[in-house]
Design a protein around this motif. Sequence first.
Motif, short mmCIF file in Angstrom:
data_model
loop_
_atom_site.label_atom_id
_atom_site.label_comp_id
_atom_site.label_asym_id
_atom_site.label_seq_id
_atom_site.Cartn_x
_atom_site.Cartn_y
_atom_site.Cartn_z
N ARG A 242 0.96 -0.91 -0.05
CA ARG A 242 -0.37 0.14 -0.48
C ARG A 242 1.21 1.25 -0.11
N GLU A 243 1.82 1.14 -1.02
CA GLU A 243 2.46 2.39 -1.32
C GLU A 243 2.41 2.92 -2.14
N GLY A 244 2.41 4.44 -2.88
CA GLY A 244 3.03 4.68 -4.55
C GLY A 244 1.41 4.70 -5.33
N ARG A 245 1.68 4.26 -6.18
CA ARG A 245 0.13 4.36 -6.84
C ARG A 245 -0.47 3.13 -6.17
N GLY A 246 -0.29 2.27 -5.90
CA GLY A 246 -0.50 1.35 -5.04
C GLY A 246 -1.85 1.80 -3.51
N LEU A 247 -0.65 2.90 -3.15
CA LEU A 247 -2.28 3.65 -2.48
C LEU A 247 -3.16 4.02 -2.90
N LEU A 248 -3.04 4.55 -3.67
CA LEU A 248 -4.43 5.37 -4.88
C LEU A 248 -4.82 4.69 -4.62
N LEU A 249 -4.33 3.04 -5.36
CA LEU A 249 -5.67 2.36 -5.71
C LEU A 249 -6.72 1.58 -4.45
#
Length: 168
Positions: A96-103
């Motif tokens: 859960r970081e970067g683009r994954g956090l946005l997802l």
Amino acid sequence: MGAALLTCSVAGAQAAAPATAPALSAEQQDRAVSIERNLRCPLCDNGESISESRADISIQMRASVRDQVAQGRSDRAIYDFFAERYGNFVLLDPPREGRGLLLWGAPVLALLLGGAALARVLGRRGQPVPTAPVAAPVPEESYDTYLAQVRQEVHTPNSDPAADRERP
């Protein structure tokens, strides 16, 4: 480009996989199975984990996981090893970081925005709707003196219809 990358990845997994599976203790076996369930088969389109897949690359990845567990590497190091070779796609539980956090945050954000919009609409429903000021009632034809005289004569209780006919 993608096929070449996948071919290089398969070759890397083959190089990393040992020829024979190392003997694992019961605890290491459980840990290896847990890790295998969190890694996605890179060739399977339905998102199968490597523990369920029968693809050759999944078999090689399972052997690599078992070898790394036998070497005493941490779970994070093993996940990083596979994410480095195949990308975060291979992780069934991506970080859960970067683009994954946005997802991960987009559904929560959409839910909050939808709730705020719904609260605003429902809040407006309870308030009275402003209307145009109502005009004062106009007396019905008060300016027509002839009509007022006719009405007065018609509604007079002692009026004589014969006398009305004689009037001009």
